[in-house]
Design a protein around this motif. Structure first.
Motif, PDB file in Angstrom:
ATOM      1  N   ASN A 230      29.788  42.953  37.901  1.00  0.00           N
ATOM      2  CA  ASN A 230      30.634  43.070  39.097  1.00  0.00           C
ATOM      3  C   ASN A 230      31.358  41.760  39.396  1.00  0.00           C
ATOM      4  OD1 ASN A 230      30.054  45.781  39.650  1.00  0.00           O
ATOM      5  ND2 ASN A 230      28.178  45.241  40.752  1.00  0.00           N
ATOM      6  N   ARG A 233      34.512  41.208  37.460  1.00  0.00           N
ATOM      7  CA  ARG A 233      35.556  42.188  37.790  1.00  0.00           C
ATOM      8  C   ARG A 233      36.183  41.934  39.153  1.00  0.00           C
ATOM      9  NH1 ARG A 233      31.531  47.011  35.776  1.00  0.00           N
ATOM     10  NH2 ARG A 233      31.824  46.702  33.522  1.00  0.00           N
ATOM     11  N   VAL A 238      40.018  38.338  37.994  1.00  0.00           N
ATOM     12  CA  VAL A 238      41.018  39.023  37.172  1.00  0.00           C
ATOM     13  C   VAL A 238      42.388  38.377  37.343  1.00  0.00           C
ATOM     14  CG1 VAL A 238      42.227  41.202  36.787  1.00  0.00           C
ATOM     15  CG2 VAL A 238      39.768  41.206  37.183  1.00  0.00           C
TER      16      VAL A 238
END
Length: 278
Positions: A230, A233, A238
């Motif tokens: 997690n 992400r 990102v």
């Protein structure tokens, strides 16, 4: 797969006595690439140009090339950059100065935009340091693992002399594990872990590993962290990862390590060593 046409010699663009236009250069390359039946939807743009003072009449053309490539039973979209050299109605895929031996493919690049020198990419030195050095690197690239830690450690000792900027550029085709590693490093950077990039080069993991959890386990073992799927992400992670890739694309970076010294590509990668430091 490379979309670059294999032009082994200097080729005439057209019969015109006038200098080739951008449209003619694009048309020529499209014909060369589009001649392969497995390559479709070819899109080519001139992303920039630069005169070569040492080679009168020659210009470097920085090209952005996209296409759909059929390999086996699947089709994938490829986005690549390439540099070509144009003089009048002649184009060359590489250009070498016979007197100096300089290979301009290695030394010519677009100008490094000041907007690329961001606070999040600066890993050492003061923003107003005398010299700015930018490194694009893959932590699993064998040469990078020797070169980058030494370069970082050296420049970090002279914060008023060198502002060092680092851009994550994992070579996913060669080292699949590097993508997850770099995202974990970005998490560590954003969480304030000191020397995150430097420690990144100590992670022991198979470069071909594709299991994200195994890669994170190796990262966490080295860093003493608990970064999970997690975490890598997160939108902020990102966004930073994508920013680094966009900068690399803008600067025509294709391999690692690639180094820029005061905005100019440093083919030797060692110009920082030539600077007298106190």
């Amino acid at each position: 797969m490379s979309l670059m046409p294999k032009l082994s010699t200097i080729l005439a663009l057209s019969a015109s006595l006038m200098a080739a236009t951008d449209a003619e250069v694009i048309s020529f390359l499209k014909k060369g690439i589009g001649g392969n039946p497995n390559i479709t939807n070819v899109q080519i743009e001139v992303s920039g140009k630069k005169n070569l003072p040492a080679m009168s009449g020659w210009q470097a053309y920085f090209m952005s090339i996209e296409a759909d490539v059929k390999q086996g039973g699947s089709t994938r979209h490829i986005n690549q950059n390439g540099t070509y050299f144009v003089n009048g109605n002649v184009i060359a895929p590489e250009l070498i100065n016979v007197k100096t031996g300089e290979r301009y493919n290695d030394t010519v690049s677009p100008d490094f935009s000041s907007s690329f020198y961001t606070k999040s990419n600066r890993i050492s030195g003061e923003a107003n340091a005398t010299h700015k050095v930018a490194i694009f690197s893959d932590p699993l690239c064998p040469f990078c693992r020797r070169y980058v830690p030494e370069a970082i450690a050296y420049m970090a000792k002279y914060p008023k002399t060198f502002a060092l900027y680092y851009y994550h550029f994992p070579l996913s085709t060669l080292h699949p594990a590097a993508v997850t590693l770099t995202k974990a490093a970005i998490v560590a950077e954003q969480e304030g872990i000191d020397n995150a990039v430097l420690h990144l080069y100590k992670v022991d993991v198979n470069a071909s590993e594709k299991d994200d959890q195994k890669i994170l386990n190796a990262f966490n073992k080295t860093f003493g962290t608990k970064i999970d799927l997690n975490d890598i992400r997160r939108p902020s992670v990102v966004n930073q990862f994508e920013f680094d890739q966009k900068v690399a694309q803008s600067m025509m970076v294709v391999g690692t390590p690639t180094v820029f010294f005061n905005g100019q590509k440093d083919a030797s990668k060692n110009k920082y060593k030539e600077i007298k430091v106190k």
